[in-house]
Design a protein around this motif. Sequence first.
Motif, PDB file in Angstrom:
ATOM      1  N   CYS A   1      -2.824  -7.714 -13.640  1.00  0.00           N
ATOM      2  CA  CYS A   1      -2.297  -7.330 -12.324  1.00  0.00           C
ATOM      3  C   CYS A   1      -0.877  -6.778 -12.429  1.00  0.00           C
ATOM      4  O   CYS A   1      -0.519  -5.811 -11.733  1.00  0.00           O
ATOM      5  CB  CYS A   1      -2.324  -8.531 -11.378  1.00  0.00           C
ATOM      6  N   PHE A   2      -0.076  -7.382 -13.283  1.00  0.00           N
ATOM      7  CA  PHE A   2       1.300  -6.915 -13.476  1.00  0.00           C
ATOM      8  C   PHE A   2       1.321  -5.490 -14.031  1.00  0.00           C
ATOM      9  O   PHE A   2       2.027  -4.611 -13.511  1.00  0.00           O
ATOM     10  CB  PHE A   2       2.049  -7.863 -14.413  1.00  0.00           C
ATOM     11  N   ILE A   3       0.552  -5.234 -15.071  1.00  0.00           N
ATOM     12  CA  ILE A   3       0.498  -3.901 -15.667  1.00  0.00           C
ATOM     13  C   ILE A   3      -0.015  -2.891 -14.640  1.00  0.00           C
ATOM     14  O   ILE A   3       0.511  -1.774 -14.510  1.00  0.00           O
ATOM     15  CB  ILE A   3      -0.410  -3.899 -16.913  1.00  0.00           C
ATOM     16  N   GLY A   4      -1.078  -3.299 -13.897  1.00  0.00           N
ATOM     17  CA  GLY A   4      -1.627  -2.400 -12.878  1.00  0.00           C
ATOM     18  C   GLY A   4      -0.616  -2.070 -11.799  1.00  0.00           C
ATOM     19  O   GLY A   4      -0.495  -0.910 -11.356  1.00  0.00           O
ATOM     20  N   ALA A   5       0.133  -3.108 -11.363  1.00  0.00           N
ATOM     21  CA  ALA A   5       1.132  -2.894 -10.306  1.00  0.00           C
ATOM     22  C   ALA A   5       2.262  -1.999 -10.795  1.00  0.00           C
ATOM     23  O   ALA A   5       2.720  -1.095 -10.064  1.00  0.00           O
ATOM     24  CB  ALA A   5       1.683  -4.237  -9.847  1.00  0.00           C
ATOM     25  N   VAL A   6       2.732  -2.224 -12.027  1.00  0.00           N
ATOM     26  CA  VAL A   6       3.802  -1.392 -12.586  1.00  0.00           C
ATOM     27  C   VAL A   6       3.336   0.063 -12.698  1.00  0.00           C
ATOM     28  O   VAL A   6       4.075   1.005 -12.367  1.00  0.00           O
ATOM     29  CB  VAL A   6       4.244  -1.924 -13.962  1.00  0.00           C
ATOM     30  N   PHE A   7       2.099   0.259 -13.145  1.00  0.00           N
ATOM     31  CA  PHE A   7       1.550   1.614 -13.262  1.00  0.00           C
ATOM     32  C   PHE A   7       1.469   2.283 -11.890  1.00  0.00           C
ATOM     33  O   PHE A   7       1.843   3.456 -11.726  1.00  0.00           O
ATOM     34  CB  PHE A   7       0.168   1.543 -13.905  1.00  0.00           C
ATOM     35  N   LEU A   8       0.991   1.530 -10.874  1.00  0.00           N
ATOM     36  CA  LEU A   8       0.872   2.070  -9.524  1.00  0.00           C
ATOM     37  C   LEU A   8       2.243   2.430  -8.945  1.00  0.00           C
ATOM     38  O   LEU A   8       2.428   3.507  -8.355  1.00  0.00           O
ATOM     39  CB  LEU A   8       0.167   1.059  -8.622  1.00  0.00           C
ATOM     40  N   PHE A   9       3.222   1.533  -9.115  1.00  0.00           N
ATOM     41  CA  PHE A   9       4.569   1.800  -8.602  1.00  0.00           C
ATOM     42  C   PHE A   9       5.175   3.024  -9.274  1.00  0.00           C
ATOM     43  O   PHE A   9       5.912   3.811  -8.646  1.00  0.00           O
ATOM     44  CB  PHE A   9       5.478   0.586  -8.819  1.00  0.00           C
ATOM     45  N   GLY A  10       4.846   3.182 -10.586  1.00  0.00           N
ATOM     46  CA  GLY A  10       5.351   4.352 -11.296  1.00  0.00           C
ATOM     47  C   GLY A  10       4.773   5.633 -10.733  1.00  0.00           C
ATOM     48  O   GLY A  10       5.485   6.636 -10.583  1.00  0.00           O
TER      49      GLY A  10
ATOM     50  N   GLU B   1      10.359   3.001  -8.486  1.00  0.00           N
ATOM     51  CA  GLU B   1      10.973   2.349  -9.648  1.00  0.00           C
ATOM     52  C   GLU B   1      11.670   1.036  -9.263  1.00  0.00           C
ATOM     53  O   GLU B   1      11.665   0.062 -10.026  1.00  0.00           O
ATOM     54  CB  GLU B   1      11.978   3.290 -10.321  1.00  0.00           C
ATOM     55  N   GLY B   2      12.259   1.033  -8.076  1.00  0.00           N
ATOM     56  CA  GLY B   2      12.950  -0.179  -7.634  1.00  0.00           C
ATOM     57  C   GLY B   2      11.989  -1.348  -7.482  1.00  0.00           C
ATOM     58  O   GLY B   2      12.276  -2.477  -7.902  1.00  0.00           O
ATOM     59  N   ALA B   3      10.837  -1.078  -6.866  1.00  0.00           N
ATOM     60  CA  ALA B   3       9.839  -2.131  -6.675  1.00  0.00           C
ATOM     61  C   ALA B   3       9.319  -2.631  -8.016  1.00  0.00           C
ATOM     62  O   ALA B   3       9.111  -3.832  -8.207  1.00  0.00           O
ATOM     63  CB  ALA B   3       8.687  -1.615  -5.825  1.00  0.00           C
ATOM     64  N   ALA B   4       9.108  -1.692  -8.968  1.00  0.00           N
ATOM     65  CA  ALA B   4       8.642  -2.082 -10.300  1.00  0.00           C
ATOM     66  C   ALA B   4       9.673  -2.966 -10.994  1.00  0.00           C
ATOM     67  O   ALA B   4       9.340  -3.947 -11.669  1.00  0.00           O
ATOM     68  CB  ALA B   4       8.348  -0.842 -11.144  1.00  0.00           C
ATOM     69  N   GLY B   5      10.964  -2.610 -10.804  1.00  0.00           N
ATOM     70  CA  GLY B   5      12.023  -3.416 -11.406  1.00  0.00           C
ATOM     71  C   GLY B   5      12.086  -4.814 -10.833  1.00  0.00           C
ATOM     72  O   GLY B   5      12.258  -5.799 -11.565  1.00  0.00           O
TER      73      GLY B   5
END
Length: 295
Positions: free
Chosen positions: A247-256, A261-265
């Motif tokens: 889920c973390f990887i998926g969320a980071v990919f989606l935010f990218g 970028e702020g949300a991913a950070g």
Amino acid sequence: MSLIRDDNNVAWQEAMHLYHMGRYEQAKEKFMPFLATSQEDGQLLFFVAYCSFKLDQLDEAETFAREALRVGYFGEEVYSLLGIICKAKGAYAEAEEFFLAGLAKNPQDGDLLAQYGYLMLVTGYEEKAKLLMAEAMRVDPESEVVLHYHYHFLRAYDEVEAQQETIRKYNEIAGSDVDKLMKMGLAALDRGNYREARECYRQAYLLDPGNEPLLYAIEEIDEIIHPVFFPNRLMQKTGGPVVWWICFIGAVFLFGKLDWEGAAGVLAMVYVPFCIYTWISPFIYRAVRKWGRYR
């Protein structure tokens, strides 16, 4: 002081009473003086072996049980005990030999059928295990041993309602309050009710304060329900570390993709410390326990 075994002997009666009550540590202490003068008494050797087994002294239990066979005590219960001990040690082939030897003497022994069936389940022979367990329940549905293994058999298939019915039957006939409480505690663990399980084990330990496995079970539950492990419990209830990582990887990919970028950070700043905490929480728990003892 050595004693001569006699059914009219008060000390022997006390030993047998403790044995049947499930007070195995005290029973063994009472049996040992008799063994000093009756080293060829196979049944007495079995009683001592069984007490040792219930006290989790497997090597000693095996020694006494094999000695009972050596002196000519070939009761099914000896083969049963040796089969259980070998299974506990991971010697599955030898365990099967003992169960088969016992069943050769009495093919309708429900206890042995159930024990052999559970061994087959553990070793991956599920169809054979089902047939043996069904036969054990047909032959002796009121046996404590049969119901014990039937319950664990049902746990393997996560048949919750059938488990509860088996526990109800077990508690109706079981002679040991300690065993009843342990079954109830295990059922509570299956439901995820750790506090109820702990209370069951605590009551059982009060009845049998020499039972170290019970004490370990209480300590393990204390660790599970401690506030320090709340994040670990949260992670396990929501899929475990693998699901969280995906889920973390998926969320980071989606935010990218969305240029967030702020949300991913922020997500990384929350997720990474959270995971690190779950890894080091056992050390924190031990430190908290140590600090609590020395306050």
